[in-house]
Design a protein around this motif. Structure first.
Motif, PDB file in Angstrom:
ATOM      1  N   LYS A  32       0.858  -1.173   0.000  1.00 13.80           N
ATOM      2  CA  LYS A  32       0.000   0.000   0.000  1.00 13.80           C
ATOM      3  C   LYS A  32       0.899   1.231   0.000  1.00 13.80           C
ATOM      4  N   ALA A  33       0.595   2.167  -0.864  1.00 14.15           N
ATOM      5  CA  ALA A  33       1.399   3.389  -0.938  1.00 14.15           C
ATOM      6  C   ALA A  33       1.213   4.196   0.341  1.00 14.15           C
ATOM      7  N   ASP A  34       2.303   4.763   0.836  1.00 12.69           N
ATOM      8  CA  ASP A  34       2.189   5.595   2.023  1.00 12.69           C
ATOM      9  C   ASP A  34       2.053   7.063   1.617  1.00 12.69           C
ATOM     10  N   ILE A  35       1.806   7.920   2.578  1.00 11.26           N
ATOM     11  CA  ILE A  35       1.555   9.324   2.278  1.00 11.26           C
ATOM     12  C   ILE A  35       2.816  10.068   1.860  1.00 11.26           C
ATOM     13  N   TYR A  36       3.980   9.476   2.049  1.00 10.48           N
ATOM     14  CA  TYR A  36       5.242  10.138   1.745  1.00 10.48           C
ATOM     15  C   TYR A  36       5.825   9.750   0.394  1.00 10.48           C
ATOM     16  N   LYS A  38       6.690   9.419  -3.538  1.00 12.27           N
ATOM     17  CA  LYS A  38       6.788  10.377  -4.641  1.00 12.27           C
ATOM     18  C   LYS A  38       5.926   9.869  -5.800  1.00 12.27           C
ATOM     19  N   GLN A  39       5.440  10.755  -6.595  1.00 11.29           N
ATOM     20  CA  GLN A  39       4.599  10.368  -7.722  1.00 11.29           C
ATOM     21  C   GLN A  39       5.360   9.555  -8.757  1.00 11.29           C
ATOM     22  N   THR A  40       6.672   9.698  -8.797  1.00 11.08           N
ATOM     23  CA  THR A  40       7.470   8.988  -9.790  1.00 11.08           C
ATOM     24  C   THR A  40       8.098   7.722  -9.254  1.00 11.08           C
ATOM     25  N   ALA A  41       7.728   7.312  -8.048  1.00 13.19           N
ATOM     26  CA  ALA A  41       8.334   6.123  -7.439  1.00 13.19           C
ATOM     27  C   ALA A  41       7.993   4.879  -8.239  1.00 13.19           C
ATOM     28  N   ARG A  42       8.985   3.994  -8.322  1.00 13.29           N
ATOM     29  CA  ARG A  42       8.809   2.721  -9.013  1.00 13.29           C
ATOM     30  C   ARG A  42       9.385   1.631  -8.143  1.00 13.29           C
ATOM     31  N   PHE A  43       9.067   0.373  -8.481  1.00 17.42           N
ATOM     32  CA  PHE A  43       9.606  -0.771  -7.737  1.00 17.42           C
ATOM     33  C   PHE A  43      11.050  -0.952  -8.084  1.00 17.42           C
TER      34      PHE A  43
END
Length: 43
Positions: A32-36, A38-43
């Motif tokens: 689950k994505a957390d509130i911190y 980044k929009q560009t985060a990837r695995f």
């Protein structure tokens, strides 16, 4: 006495693109994505 430093061990594996895709499909249902994030985060 409390241990303040620990040793970290990392294991790395070479996997195929197909194995990677299968792994991500299994992991995505448990993550689950957390509130911190980044929009560009990837695995």
């Amino acid at each position: 006495m409390v241990q303040e430093v620990f040793q970290r061990y990392e294991k790395k594996y070479r996997i195929t693109r197909e194995q990677y895709n299968q792994l991500i499909c299994r992991m995505i249902t448990r993550m689950k994505a957390d509130i911190y994030r980044k929009q560009t985060a990837r695995f």
